[in-house]
Design an enzyme around this catalytic site. Structure first.
Site, short mmCIF file in Angstrom:
data_model
loop_
_atom_site.label_atom_id
_atom_site.label_comp_id
_atom_site.label_asym_id
_atom_site.label_seq_id
_atom_site.Cartn_x
_atom_site.Cartn_y
_atom_site.Cartn_z
N ASP A 1 0.85 -1.21 0.00
CA ASP A 1 0.00 0.00 0.00
C ASP A 1 0.88 1.25 0.00
O ASP A 1 1.03 1.92 1.02
CB ASP A 1 -0.89 -0.06 1.26
N HIS B 1 2.13 8.06 -6.90
CA HIS B 1 1.52 9.24 -7.55
C HIS B 1 2.66 10.11 -8.10
O HIS B 1 3.32 10.82 -7.33
CB HIS B 1 0.70 10.03 -6.52
N PRO C 1 3.78 9.56 -15.37
CA PRO C 1 3.57 8.17 -15.82
C PRO C 1 4.85 7.34 -15.88
O PRO C 1 4.87 6.19 -15.41
CB PRO C 1 2.97 8.35 -17.22
N ASN C 2 5.92 7.90 -16.40
CA ASN C 2 7.16 7.14 -16.55
C ASN C 2 7.72 6.69 -15.19
O ASN C 2 8.17 5.55 -15.03
CB ASN C 2 8.18 8.02 -17.29
N THR D 1 -9.94 8.84 2.49
CA THR D 1 -11.09 8.96 3.39
C THR D 1 -10.87 10.02 4.47
O THR D 1 -11.79 10.41 5.17
CB THR D 1 -11.43 7.60 4.04
N ARG E 1 -14.87 -1.70 11.27
CA ARG E 1 -14.72 -1.86 12.71
C ARG E 1 -15.70 -2.90 13.20
O ARG E 1 -16.91 -2.75 12.98
CB ARG E 1 -15.04 -0.53 13.41
N GLN F 1 -11.13 6.40 12.54
CA GLN F 1 -11.87 6.08 11.31
C GLN F 1 -13.24 6.75 11.39
O GLN F 1 -13.91 6.68 12.41
CB GLN F 1 -12.03 4.56 11.15
O1 C5P Z 1 -6.10 0.34 12.17
P1 C5P Z 1 -7.08 0.51 11.06
O2 C5P Z 1 -8.04 -0.65 10.95
O3 C5P Z 1 -7.76 1.86 11.07
O4 C5P Z 1 -6.16 0.44 9.76
C1 C5P Z 1 -6.65 0.70 8.49
C2 C5P Z 1 -5.54 0.66 7.51
O5 C5P Z 1 -6.02 1.06 6.24
C3 C5P Z 1 -4.38 1.61 7.83
O6 C5P Z 1 -3.19 0.97 7.35
C4 C5P Z 1 -4.69 2.83 7.00
O7 C5P Z 1 -3.54 3.52 6.61
C5 C5P Z 1 -5.35 2.21 5.79
N1 C5P Z 1 -6.21 3.10 5.04
C6 C5P Z 1 -7.30 3.74 5.60
N2 C5P Z 1 -8.08 4.58 4.83
C7 C5P Z 1 -7.77 4.77 3.56
C8 C5P Z 1 -6.69 4.12 2.97
C9 C5P Z 1 -5.91 3.28 3.76
O8 C5P Z 1 -7.59 3.56 6.76
N3 C5P Z 1 -8.55 5.53 2.81
#
Ligand code: C5P
Length: 242
Positions: A62, A66, A69-70, A123, A184, A193
């Site tokens: 992950d 970004h 392109p190259n 997010t 969750r 989150q």
């Molecule tokens: O600990 P938790 O369940 O919140 O972890 C979620 C994982 O997903 C983390 O590694 C976070 O960086 C990743 N993530 C996220 N939201 C995103 C993209 C990636 O929570 N939009």
């Protein structure tokens, strides 16, 4: 519906190799995909992917590429050489950038091609954040636009909030991978989150894979936490951010 642990990805959000590999060893009887993000990758380098593979598990790399392109095509080549099962780029890098990544992966002589995803709108960004960068669309509209662009550029799917799954499926159809963090279990704190669903809700809404980190990895007993991942219904708790 049976809750398939093959759709669960555990996020290894630590800079320490020993901690990361211990989590893999503890949980690999039930889960086979582990997410290596920027923190672990920048601390340990590509070797960490090999070490997880050597434990018989797969890696979602992950790193959200970004760039032009190259340059991103070069990074995709390097990601291929790690034998990651899945890696991602930012859809806002544009059509040409994503096409180049597709071409690079298609041209590679590897036995198993990785799944290539694009991140649509982080997010952590809300409407106001998008206005700051002169995007007047709502986050959801922007997610749909970028999901469609991702599909047109030939990538395999997107990373998105579970709350966005239905809109993305309407925009791009069923034949598209959606990976959702922001899940969750009912017994866990939401933490930072914001737009959450339980693991079962996310799968029922159409997620192809769910990413779970702290509810399992920071639990006093991660094995027990993983075992009860799909238990119960979501009850909002005081202090949760929803
Ligand atoms: O600990 P938790 O369940 O919140 O972890 C979620 C994982 O997903 C983390 O590694 C976070 O960086 C990743 N993530 C996220 N939201 C995103 C993209 C990636 O929570 N939009």
């Amino acid at each position: 519906m049976s809750y398939d642990y093959s759709k669960v990805i555990i996020a290894l959000d630590t800079p320490e190799e020993e901690k990361a590999l211990n989590i893999v060893k503890l949980l690999k009887h039930k889960v086979s995909i582990f997410k290596v993000g920027l923190e672990l990758f920048c601390s340990q380098g590509p070797e960490i992917v090999k070490k997880i593979n050597d434990l018989g598990c797969k890696v979602f790399l992950d790193l959200k590429f970004h760039d032009i392109p190259n340059t991103v095509a070069g990074a995709a080549k390097a990601a291929l050489s790690t034998q990651a099962f899945m890696f991602n780029v930012h859809a806002s890098g544009g059509r040409e950038m994503m096409r180049k990544v597709r071409e690079t992966v298609d041209a590679a002589s590897v036995s198993e091609k990785p799944i290539v995803l694009a991140v649509t709108v982080l997010t952590s960004l809300d409407e106001r954040d998008l206005k700051d960068i002169n995007i007047s669309k709502s986050p959801l509209e922007q997610v749909k636009t970028l999901a469609l662009l991702t599909k047109q550029a030939g990538l395999d799917g997107v990373v998105a909030s579970p709350k966005e799954i239905t809109a993305i499926r309407e925009a791009v159809g069923q034949d598209f991978i959606i990976v959702t963090p922001g899940v969750r279990p009912s017994w866990a704190q939401a933490g930072d989150q914001k737009r959450i669903m339980t693991p079962q809700e996310a799968l029922e809404a159409g997620a192809s894979y769910i990413v779970v980190g702290r509810p399992v990895t920071a639990a006093p007993d991660p094995v027990e936490a993983l075992d009860k991942l799909f238990d119960g219904a979501w009850h909002q708790q005081e202090g949760d951010i929803v």
